[in-house]
Design a protein around this motif. Sequence first.
Motif, PDB file in Angstrom:
ATOM      1  N   ASN A 108      -1.785   2.409  -2.734  1.00 24.20           N
ATOM      2  CA  ASN A 108      -1.849   1.953  -4.019  1.00 24.20           C
ATOM      3  C   ASN A 108      -3.212   1.684  -4.426  1.00 24.20           C
ATOM      4  OD1 ASN A 108      -1.068   0.367  -5.997  1.00 24.20           O
ATOM      5  ND2 ASN A 108       0.568  -0.665  -4.882  1.00 24.20           N
ATOM      6  N   LEU A 109      -3.570   1.752  -5.488  1.00 28.02           N
ATOM      7  CA  LEU A 109      -4.974   1.444  -6.102  1.00 28.02           C
ATOM      8  C   LEU A 109      -4.683   0.752  -7.699  1.00 28.02           C
ATOM      9  CD1 LEU A 109      -6.861   4.870  -5.932  1.00 28.02           C
ATOM     10  CD2 LEU A 109      -6.844   2.804  -4.411  1.00 28.02           C
ATOM     11  N   ASP A 110      -3.198   0.008  -7.448  1.00 30.58           N
ATOM     12  CA  ASP A 110      -3.226  -0.611  -8.760  1.00 30.58           C
ATOM     13  C   ASP A 110      -3.984  -1.747  -8.820  1.00 30.58           C
ATOM     14  OD1 ASP A 110      -1.701  -3.087 -10.050  1.00 30.58           O
ATOM     15  OD2 ASP A 110      -0.781  -1.294 -11.099  1.00 30.58           O
ATOM     16  N   GLY A 111      -4.933  -2.161  -9.854  1.00 30.27           N
ATOM     17  CA  GLY A 111      -5.924  -3.264  -9.882  1.00 30.27           C
ATOM     18  C   GLY A 111      -5.319  -4.537  -9.714  1.00 30.27           C
ATOM     19  N   ALA A 112      -4.028  -4.914 -10.359  1.00 30.69           N
ATOM     20  CA  ALA A 112      -3.495  -5.994 -10.138  1.00 30.69           C
ATOM     21  C   ALA A 112      -2.958  -6.543  -8.700  1.00 30.69           C
ATOM     22  CB  ALA A 112      -2.296  -6.096 -10.953  1.00 30.69           C
ATOM     23  N   VAL A 113      -2.318  -5.241  -8.117  1.00 25.96           N
ATOM     24  CA  VAL A 113      -2.050  -5.659  -6.646  1.00 25.96           C
ATOM     25  C   VAL A 113      -3.345  -5.836  -5.648  1.00 25.96           C
ATOM     26  CG1 VAL A 113      -0.665  -4.560  -4.737  1.00 25.96           C
ATOM     27  CG2 VAL A 113       0.318  -4.254  -7.149  1.00 25.96           C
ATOM     28  N   ASN A 142       2.321  12.691  -3.252  1.00 24.22           N
ATOM     29  CA  ASN A 142       2.332  11.179  -3.107  1.00 24.22           C
ATOM     30  C   ASN A 142       3.103  10.674  -1.597  1.00 24.22           C
ATOM     31  OD1 ASN A 142       1.002  11.064  -5.413  1.00 24.22           O
ATOM     32  ND2 ASN A 142       2.944  10.443  -6.664  1.00 24.22           N
ATOM     33  N   THR A 143       2.348  11.352  -0.650  1.00 26.13           N
ATOM     34  CA  THR A 143       3.045  11.076   0.690  1.00 26.13           C
ATOM     35  C   THR A 143       2.113   9.634   1.498  1.00 26.13           C
ATOM     36  OG1 THR A 143       3.517  13.326   0.907  1.00 26.13           O
ATOM     37  CG2 THR A 143       3.549  11.954   3.009  1.00 26.13           C
ATOM     38  N   THR A 144       2.902   8.702   2.100  1.00 24.32           N
ATOM     39  CA  THR A 144       2.168   7.700   2.690  1.00 24.32           C
ATOM     40  C   THR A 144       2.277   7.859   4.168  1.00 24.32           C
ATOM     41  OG1 THR A 144       2.768   6.195   0.996  1.00 24.32           O
ATOM     42  CG2 THR A 144       2.085   5.199   2.937  1.00 24.32           C
ATOM     43  N   ALA A 195     -10.618  -1.207  -4.432  1.00 23.22           N
ATOM     44  CA  ALA A 195     -10.213   0.304  -4.259  1.00 23.22           C
ATOM     45  C   ALA A 195     -10.982   1.210  -3.396  1.00 23.22           C
ATOM     46  CB  ALA A 195     -10.310   0.916  -5.943  1.00 23.22           C
ATOM     47  N   GLU A 196     -12.327   0.942  -3.170  1.00 27.25           N
ATOM     48  CA  GLU A 196     -13.062   1.551  -2.417  1.00 27.25           C
ATOM     49  C   GLU A 196     -12.672   1.425  -0.770  1.00 27.25           C
ATOM     50  OE1 GLU A 196     -15.331   0.910  -6.057  1.00 27.25           O
ATOM     51  OE2 GLU A 196     -14.433  -0.793  -4.493  1.00 27.25           O
ATOM     52  N   TYR A 197     -12.227  -0.040  -0.596  1.00 25.52           N
ATOM     53  CA  TYR A 197     -11.725  -0.085   0.795  1.00 25.52           C
ATOM     54  C   TYR A 197     -10.345   0.623   1.042  1.00 25.52           C
ATOM     55  CZ  TYR A 197      -9.548  -2.678   4.820  1.00 25.52           C
ATOM     56  OH  TYR A 197      -9.059  -2.816   5.975  1.00 25.52           O
ATOM     57  N   GLN A 198      -9.545   0.719   0.047  1.00 24.05           N
ATOM     58  CA  GLN A 198      -8.376   1.472   0.041  1.00 24.05           C
ATOM     59  C   GLN A 198      -8.469   2.825   0.172  1.00 24.05           C
ATOM     60  OE1 GLN A 198      -6.234  -1.089   1.221  1.00 24.05           O
ATOM     61  NE2 GLN A 198      -4.826   0.193   0.423  1.00 24.05           N
ATOM     62  N   VAL A 199      -9.255   3.475  -0.400  1.00 21.06           N
ATOM     63  CA  VAL A 199      -9.725   4.818  -0.290  1.00 21.06           C
ATOM     64  C   VAL A 199     -10.381   5.244   0.952  1.00 21.06           C
ATOM     65  CG1 VAL A 199     -11.070   6.674  -1.316  1.00 21.06           C
ATOM     66  CG2 VAL A 199      -9.871   5.279  -2.711  1.00 21.06           C
ATOM     67  N   TRP A 247       0.848  -1.183   0.211  1.00 20.79           N
ATOM     68  CA  TRP A 247      -0.024  -0.204  -0.070  1.00 20.79           C
ATOM     69  C   TRP A 247       0.813   1.370  -0.071  1.00 20.79           C
ATOM     70  CZ3 TRP A 247       0.772  -3.426   3.856  1.00 20.79           C
ATOM     71  CH2 TRP A 247       1.670  -3.110   5.054  1.00 20.79           C
ATOM     72  N   ASP A 248       2.233   1.314   0.179  1.00 23.56           N
ATOM     73  CA  ASP A 248       3.035   2.331   0.507  1.00 23.56           C
ATOM     74  C   ASP A 248       3.607   2.747  -0.900  1.00 23.56           C
ATOM     75  OD1 ASP A 248       5.589   3.888   1.471  1.00 23.56           O
ATOM     76  OD2 ASP A 248       4.699   3.302   3.307  1.00 23.56           O
ATOM     77  N   CYS A 249       3.945   4.000  -0.857  1.00 21.23           N
ATOM     78  CA  CYS A 249       4.450   4.772  -2.104  1.00 21.23           C
ATOM     79  C   CYS A 249       5.931   4.147  -2.414  1.00 21.23           C
ATOM     80  CB  CYS A 249       4.329   6.330  -1.838  1.00 21.23           C
ATOM     81  SG  CYS A 249       5.434   6.906  -0.797  1.00 21.23           S
TER      82      CYS A 249
END
Length: 340
Positions: A154-159, A127-129, A167-171, A9-11
């Motif tokens: 990180n919102l990369d679909g593959a990851v 882009n700060t984590t 993506a909704e959960y990460q946001v 999830w980190d930059c």
Amino acid sequence: MSKRIYAWWDCLYTQKNIQLNPGNWDFTNNKGPTKFKFDAVTLEAHQKKIGQEKRISFWGINFDTCDFSGKFEHGQIKFSKCSFTKCDLGNGSVWSKAKFNDCKFVSCSFTLAEFKDCFFHECTWENTTFNGGTQLVNTLVSDACGLVNSGYTNLDGAVLDKEGVTAEYQVWRLDQSKAKLSRMLMQGGEHHGDDNAYYTGVKSYLTQAVKAGRSKARFNSVNGPKKKFNKVVGWVLSFELMILSLSGWLNGWGQSIAKPAIFGLAMTLIFAMGYAWEQSSIALGLVKAFDITFLIGYTKHSTLESCMGKQLLYAGNAFLGLWWYAIMVPVLVNRISRVM
């Protein structure tokens, strides 16, 4: 273990380890250290060597892909016009009384970092984590909104598919962290900063609290048991955010008295021009606009005998007046009471 390997999830996530060489904090011949690991023990030894045990400054250093670790509590560290790119300032690090003036942070991680009595003045962020473990204790950030808005996940679909999250959960998780960070930034601005830093923190906290609720509703509208209900909640919170943002813009989030005062005067004059045409008198138009805007004579002008168009116009004028009044008066009282 470096978060570049496991923290998806980190930059800084690269899925592979990067070999970092030990850094010695002597930048006389190297203004752009790349791929180094700087620790607090080495810094303390360097300070003793050069006779700057209580205070040390670094100017114009461009750190690239560097990790900082340890407890930086020996003396005061000052970074001026430095840049940090793909650097890890967290991972359990503790910074005490450090100052960052006019520094640039690009793709840097502050997860599990603790800053105590630190200052970030005129810094820029990209882009700060950060996460719930990021602590800002009595720390001032002059641009709270810049830091919070730079928040990255990180919102990369593959990851995300590999990790079994959406993506909704990460946001939602990111907005939760932003809301928590915003509260700490607001408290730091109130006790240690000027009015601009404090009210910027207020703006960040108030908007992020609503955004966190909206993100949770959007997540539940896809994954929760009450999908339709949460979808409606998301719409309501979006509307709330719009009203809050507009109201905050009008009074500078509690800082400005002049802006709402000018708005109230302009609103009264605009309606007065319309009423002057209706009454065929500028003086009567001004009186009517004043009466309705300040709600002292609304019923005198709006009656059941008035046509629907006039009643809607008067109601709109009264609504805007009430909204303006609700913003203007608390700001004035707050500004006076804070000084007294």
